[in-house]
Motif scaffolding. Sequence first.
Motif, mmCIF file in Angstrom:
data_model
loop_
_atom_site.group_PDB
_atom_site.id
_atom_site.type_symbol
_atom_site.label_atom_id
_atom_site.label_comp_id
_atom_site.label_asym_id
_atom_site.label_seq_id
_atom_site.Cartn_x
_atom_site.Cartn_y
_atom_site.Cartn_z
ATOM 1 N N ASN A 36 -21.482 41.102 -18.608
ATOM 2 C CA ASN A 36 -21.258 41.908 -17.415
ATOM 3 C C ASN A 36 -21.089 41.040 -16.186
ATOM 4 O O ASN A 36 -21.758 40.017 -16.041
ATOM 5 N N PHE A 37 -20.239 41.512 -15.296
ATOM 6 C CA PHE A 37 -20.043 40.817 -14.035
ATOM 7 C C PHE A 37 -21.186 41.165 -13.093
ATOM 8 O O PHE A 37 -21.494 42.325 -12.882
ATOM 9 N N ILE A 38 -21.818 40.142 -12.529
ATOM 10 C CA ILE A 38 -22.871 40.346 -11.546
ATOM 11 C C ILE A 38 -22.392 39.734 -10.243
ATOM 12 O O ILE A 38 -22.178 38.518 -10.164
ATOM 13 N N ALA A 39 -22.205 40.580 -9.239
ATOM 14 C CA ALA A 39 -21.701 40.108 -7.950
ATOM 15 C C ALA A 39 -22.748 39.259 -7.252
ATOM 16 O O ALA A 39 -23.914 39.655 -7.167
ATOM 17 N N PRO A 40 -22.352 38.092 -6.748
ATOM 18 C CA PRO A 40 -23.289 37.236 -6.021
ATOM 19 C C PRO A 40 -23.721 37.888 -4.700
ATOM 20 O O PRO A 40 -23.011 38.719 -4.143
ATOM 21 N N ASN A 41 -24.898 37.475 -4.199
ATOM 22 C CA ASN A 41 -25.439 38.037 -2.960
ATOM 23 C C ASN A 41 -25.014 37.288 -1.713
ATOM 24 O O ASN A 41 -25.114 37.814 -0.611
ATOM 25 N N THR A 42 -24.604 36.026 -1.867
ATOM 26 C CA THR A 42 -24.208 35.206 -0.722
ATOM 27 C C THR A 42 -22.946 34.418 -1.059
ATOM 28 O O THR A 42 -22.605 34.243 -2.233
ATOM 29 N N ILE A 43 -22.305 33.921 -0.013
ATOM 30 C CA ILE A 43 -21.116 33.084 -0.227
ATOM 31 C C ILE A 43 -21.500 31.828 -0.995
ATOM 32 O O ILE A 43 -20.788 31.408 -1.908
ATOM 33 N N ASP A 44 -22.633 31.229 -0.639
ATOM 34 C CA ASP A 44 -23.055 29.998 -1.312
ATOM 35 C C ASP A 44 -23.309 30.221 -2.800
ATOM 36 O O ASP A 44 -22.912 29.399 -3.627
ATOM 37 N N SER A 45 -23.945 31.346 -3.147
ATOM 38 C CA SER A 45 -24.183 31.618 -4.572
ATOM 39 C C SER A 45 -22.870 31.925 -5.292
ATOM 40 O O SER A 45 -22.705 31.592 -6.462
ATOM 41 N N LEU A 46 -21.926 32.523 -4.589
ATOM 42 C CA LEU A 46 -20.613 32.798 -5.172
ATOM 43 C C LEU A 46 -19.905 31.483 -5.514
ATOM 44 O O LEU A 46 -19.415 31.303 -6.631
ATOM 45 N N PHE A 47 -19.875 30.554 -4.547
ATOM 46 C CA PHE A 47 -19.236 29.261 -4.809
ATOM 47 C C PHE A 47 -19.960 28.497 -5.903
ATOM 48 O O PHE A 47 -19.329 27.860 -6.748
ATOM 49 N N SER A 48 -21.282 28.571 -5.907
ATOM 50 C CA SER A 48 -22.069 27.893 -6.930
ATOM 51 C C SER A 48 -21.736 28.440 -8.320
ATOM 52 O O SER A 48 -21.548 27.684 -9.279
ATOM 53 N N GLN A 49 -21.645 29.753 -8.425
ATOM 54 C CA GLN A 49 -21.312 30.392 -9.697
ATOM 55 C C GLN A 49 -19.899 29.991 -10.139
ATOM 56 O O GLN A 49 -19.674 29.692 -11.311
ATOM 57 N N ALA A 50 -18.964 29.976 -9.199
ATOM 58 C CA ALA A 50 -17.585 29.589 -9.526
ATOM 59 C C ALA A 50 -17.520 28.148 -10.025
ATOM 60 O O ALA A 50 -16.805 27.848 -10.985
ATOM 61 N N GLU A 51 -18.279 27.266 -9.377
ATOM 62 C CA GLU A 51 -18.288 25.864 -9.808
ATOM 63 C C GLU A 51 -18.963 25.708 -11.167
ATOM 64 O O GLU A 51 -18.480 24.970 -12.017
ATOM 65 N N THR A 52 -20.069 26.411 -11.370
ATOM 66 C CA THR A 52 -20.792 26.350 -12.640
ATOM 67 C C THR A 52 -19.906 26.805 -13.799
ATOM 68 O O THR A 52 -19.924 26.206 -14.869
#
Length: 117
Positions: free
Chosen positions: A2-18
Amino acid sequence: MNFIAPNTIDSLFSQAETEMLYSKLINQLNKDFNLANESIDIPEATAAEDVKAILHEKIYRLIQYKFAEYLNLLYIIDVSEEEVKKLDGSDISILSGQVSFLILKREWQKVWFRNKL
């Protein structure tokens, strides 16, 4: 999965990099901005902080000077109208940061689904 939307821009970028999808996220941003005739041309190797600043500045300028184009961009990217309406528009700088996050969340969702399903 399932897709879990990140809560912050930083966590979004971190998830994308991971998940090794950062460059695809940047490409999706460039593609959709180009479709809206509001090119931003962010190089794939651009640091997350710089992407955040570029996007924030672009959205700020669109809200300030080219509101119709701003609305068109949101339509093309498919940002939730309900989420945008929930934002407080009293400070354009804060609003543009919040809209930047909504844009990034939607773009990340597109990239994630395309690569996971």
